[in-house]
Design an enzyme around this catalytic site. Structure first.
Site, mmCIF file in Angstrom:
data_model
loop_
_atom_site.group_PDB
_atom_site.id
_atom_site.type_symbol
_atom_site.label_atom_id
_atom_site.label_comp_id
_atom_site.label_asym_id
_atom_site.label_seq_id
_atom_site.Cartn_x
_atom_site.Cartn_y
_atom_site.Cartn_z
ATOM 1 N N ASP A 1 -14.212 2.786 12.545
ATOM 2 C CA ASP A 1 -14.098 4.539 11.936
ATOM 3 C C ASP A 1 -15.809 4.109 11.482
ATOM 4 O O ASP A 1 -16.446 3.646 11.649
ATOM 5 C CB ASP A 1 -13.099 4.872 10.547
HETATM 6 C C1 GLC Z 1 -14.157 10.331 10.831
HETATM 7 C C2 GLC Z 1 -12.827 10.127 11.528
HETATM 8 C C3 GLC Z 1 -12.210 9.863 12.083
HETATM 9 C C4 GLC Z 1 -13.226 9.837 13.349
HETATM 10 C C5 GLC Z 1 -14.038 9.358 13.296
HETATM 11 C C6 GLC Z 1 -15.458 10.007 14.340
HETATM 12 O O1 GLC Z 1 -14.975 9.614 9.962
HETATM 13 O O2 GLC Z 1 -12.615 9.566 9.730
HETATM 14 O O3 GLC Z 1 -10.889 10.371 12.563
HETATM 15 O O4 GLC Z 1 -12.198 9.889 15.253
HETATM 16 O O5 GLC Z 1 -15.163 10.067 12.119
HETATM 17 O O6 GLC Z 1 -16.321 11.094 14.678
#
Ligand code: GLC
Length: 745
Positions: free
Chosen positions: A272
């Site tokens: 993430d």
């Molecule tokens: C965010 C989210 C995730 C998302 C990623 C990219 O913090 O937790 O679901 O896909 O970052 O935007």
């Protein structure tokens, strides 16, 4: 211009050699630095600090770019990657396309409310087509976290509380995004997220620690992820939080033992956002070098946006902390995806394609149909609904009644300008001759603004002063006073659910309930339409407002779909994928619990708290219709079956009411004894069917080892046991039509 490395730009062998051969040929040509670059996903947003993507790619290359939504820029960056980066390997462009790219579909929690996987598949297929036309190759969806705590803001992004329904919706969305051939220029790679257990954070507080037993993980939180693997999902994303004190991003048991060894997943994992570097903040890794080492060892292929891999992986190989083979193992599936998607042959996107694609009328028709099928009728006292189209004087009241943001909901793609048909517009379109007045009443706002600026609605509108709010309140009541019928549109604004949008209460924010009471006191018929991303404790409305429609965050055509249902052009057939607690303090609340020694349902012990009933306001699987249905003739194919054998359950469903409609037949089991106590009910079959008035349809379900096995804490393994089973089939998780069968050794 960056001087070339000591070999020609990597040109993959002709397309007809197979994927593995092409990947091996590429790897053989790549330097360590070029391999490491493929493990980096770099931010392309304006707010990203540090060098622009082009600079990094020119110097090092990159596996992927995210947080960019600009077709022209995609081609510019791709050109740099192919013509100027050391390896010449094309970039994967990735973005969160969670429920639509330009044509916005209902949020995933609403898709789940349709109890119709084909609806979820259709929605994500349109989203994929539009996203790919924009130049996006990879979406960070579906989000398939089980959520049993309605205070958690991200409950909106998943399929609710149940692993069986969640698994069906996970597989359907993967199919919708990916289709069956990634070379298809109308598909994108999907990403099962967030692995795993993110929805069980303490108190529903987003990012907080998660403590789940192995049996809870395997029986409840893993099934949607296993379904995604079985549906062929290409990528996974690790969750942010500590799972039993080990961050998912550095959790070898999760990422290697379970995902690769047990489930045979052959795609790749992305962390993430910033999560590899965050291992230091989480008090897990000593420093960024340690973070890079532990993530890689745990099986994390790609580092999203933290640049930790870019900084440290080469050094870790040079000092023998990592081997080149371990690097190659992480790079392979990334190169394989790029080969499978045909990026070497077709790296660029046709910049005229997007506007033609998003203008297709069938996309908005699909959005309207999906929204119709995802709405849930919660109350209809005295058959107030459907409303007559002869109405001449209606008032549409509430802060969300004409809000395009609230209608499209959370997780919009970057740069998207909401353009939904609001409920007000939908009602006016439905009754062009009627007087349809409108008053928003007082604004609603988060008490604490959203930390991700562009998601913060308050930025778009200054905070309303109390005296202004009072004027708005009075104006709304007056507007209602002069109408014959009032449609209240209440709930949550788009920034009140989603990421970093947890809340302690489930009440209607602001003065909405006060306004609802004041307008109900006028003595005119009132219909409540909810626009919200989570269950809400609408206890007063549930007793006092005759008609309540749960519309969730219904997308671009939401207002038309609401009007289609309110005025009877569509008979609602959705069911709740998550129960509605009477109070935020009751969360987490879910139906599939063990019975305990004093069943809550017993007359003597009516509630777990003495200050309120703890049964849900609306149970899992609940939803009404404009017609009525009866379940009868529930039979099992055998009183007894052996472990490993199957039993067939059949039931008749009859439309006993005046109009055609949809019912969702739901089958629940309860294993009456075993090595572990088993939940008092578990969904193990469902089917949405359409019936004409008076018609009866016989449907059948099959139960076998797949439905009856579970991971036993006591046995420390999967078991299917000899025991008696209760079976219920009906219209929600309180179904009463009962039979039983026994599994014998
Ligand atoms: C965010 C989210 C995730 C998302 C990623 C990219 O913090 O937790 O679901 O896909 O970052 O935007």
């Amino acid at each position: 211009m960056n001087e070339k490395t000591n070999m020609e730009t990597a040109v993959s062998p002709p397309a007809n050699t197979n994927v593995t051969q092409r990947v091996n040929a590429l790897l053989a040509q790549m330097s360590l630095s070029e391999k490491v670059a493929q493990l980096a996903q770099i931010g392309g947003a304006d707010w990203n600090q540090g060098p622009k993507p082009e600079e990094i790619i020119r110097e090092r290359g990159a596996g992927s770019v995210l947080w960019l939504n600009d077709t022209k820029r995609f081609n510019e960056i791709q050109k740099v990657a192919i013509e100027e980066s050391p390896s010449g390997i094309p970039i994967l462009f990735a973005l969160d396309v969670i429920h639509g790219y330009r044509t916005i579909f209902p949020v995933p929690l609403a898709l789940a409310s349709s109890w119709d996987p084909t609806v979820a598949e259709q929605a994500q297929a349109v989203a994929a087509k539009e996203a790919r036309a924009a130049g996006i190759h990879w979406t960070f969806g579906p989000m398939i976290d089980i959520a049993r705590d309605a205070r958690w803001g991200r409950i909106v992004e998943g399929a609710g509380e149940d692993p069986y329904l969640g698994a069906a919706m996970a597989a359907a969305q993967v199919r919708g995004f990916q289709g069956d051939d990634l070379a298809d220029p109308e598909r994108v790679a999907a990403c099962a997220k967030h692995f795993a257990g993110y929805g069980a954070s303490d108190g529903g507080r987003d990012y907080d620690p998660v403590y789940l037993s192995e049996s809870e993980l395997r029986n409840v939180y893993f099934p949607p992820f296993q379904a995604a693997v079985n549906a062929g999902v290409d990528t996974f994303m690790s969750a942010y939080m500590d799972l039993n004190n080990v961050p998912a991003t550095g959790n070898r048991w999760l990422l290697r033992d379970i995902l690769r060894e047990e489930w045979g997943f052959e795609g790749f994992l992305v962390s993430d956002a910033f999560a590899v570097g965050n291992l230091v903040i989480q008090g897990h890794a000593r420093d960024r070098r340690d973070a890079a080492l532990r993530s890689l060892k745990a099986g994390m292929n790609m580092d999203m946006a933290s640049a930790t891999y870019l900084e440290h992986l080469a050094g870790l190989v040079e000092d023998d902390s990592l081997s080149m083979a371990e690097i190659d193992e992480m790079v392979r599936p990334i190169l394989a995806l790029k080969v499978q998607m045909g990026l070497f042959e077709n790296p660029y996107v046709d910049e005229t394609l997007l506007e033609k694609t998003v203008a297709l009328p069938e996309h908005r028709q699909a959005a309207r149909q999906v929204a119709q099928r995802s709405m849930v009728l919660l109350r209809n006292e005295g058959g107030l609904l459907p409303l007559s189209k002869e109405q001449t004087n209606i008032a549409v009241i509430g802060p969300l009644a004409d809000s395009m943001e609230a209608t499209e909901g959370s997780w919009m793609v970057f740069g998207h300008e909401p353009a939904a048909v609001t409920v007000l517009q939908g009602v006016r379109a439905k009754l062009p001759k009627a007087t349809v007045a409108y008053a928003p009443g007082p604004d609603i706002n988060r008490d604490i603004p959203h930390p991700f600026g562009e998601f913060d609605m308050t930025k778009k509108k200054p905070i309303q002063a109390p005296e202004e709010a009072e004027v708005a309140f009075e104006t709304a009541v007056k507007t209602a006073q002069s109408a014959d019928l009032i449609i209240m549109v209440l709930g949550e604004s788009a920034d009140m659910a989603g990421e970093f949008a947890s809340r302690g209460s489930l009440d209607l924010p602001g003065r909405q309930e006060e306004l609802l009471k004041a307008i109900s006191a006028l003595g005119k018929p009132v219909v409540l339409v909810l626009l919200n991303g989570r269950p809400l404790s609408i206890n007063w409305a549930a007793e006092n407002v005759p008609a309540i429609l749960e519309a969730w965050e219904p997308g671009s055509e939401g207002g038309n779909a609401v009007a289609d249902i309110l005025f009877g052009d569509v008979n609602p057939g959705g069911k709740l994928p998550v129960c509605f607690p009477r109070n935020g303090n009751h969360a987490p609340l879910y139906y599939a619990r063990t019975i305990t020694h004093l069943p809550e349902s017993s007359e003597q012990y009516r509630s777990r708290y003495w200050d309120s009933p703890t049964t849900p306001l609306y149970p899992f699987g609940f939803g009404l219709s404009y017609t009525t249905f009866e379940f009868s003739n529930l039979t099992v194919s055998a009183e007894q079956v052996k472990v490993g054998e199957h039993v067939n359950i059949s039931v008749d469903v009859t439309n006993s009411g005046p109009v055609a409609g949809d019912e969702v037949a739901q089958l629940y089991i309860h294993q009456k004894w075993g090595s572990d106590s088993r939940p008092m009910r578990e969904l193990k079959g469902f089917k949405r069917l359409t019936l004409q008035p008076g018609a009866t349809q016989t449907i059948s379900f099959q139960l076998g080892p797949d439905e009856l096995k579970y991971w036993s804490t006591n046995a420390g393994q999967w078991v299917q046991e000899a025991a008696k089973f209760d079976i219920w089939v009906g219209a929600d998780s309180l179904a009463t039509l009962h039979t039983a069968f026994e599994v014998i050794a």
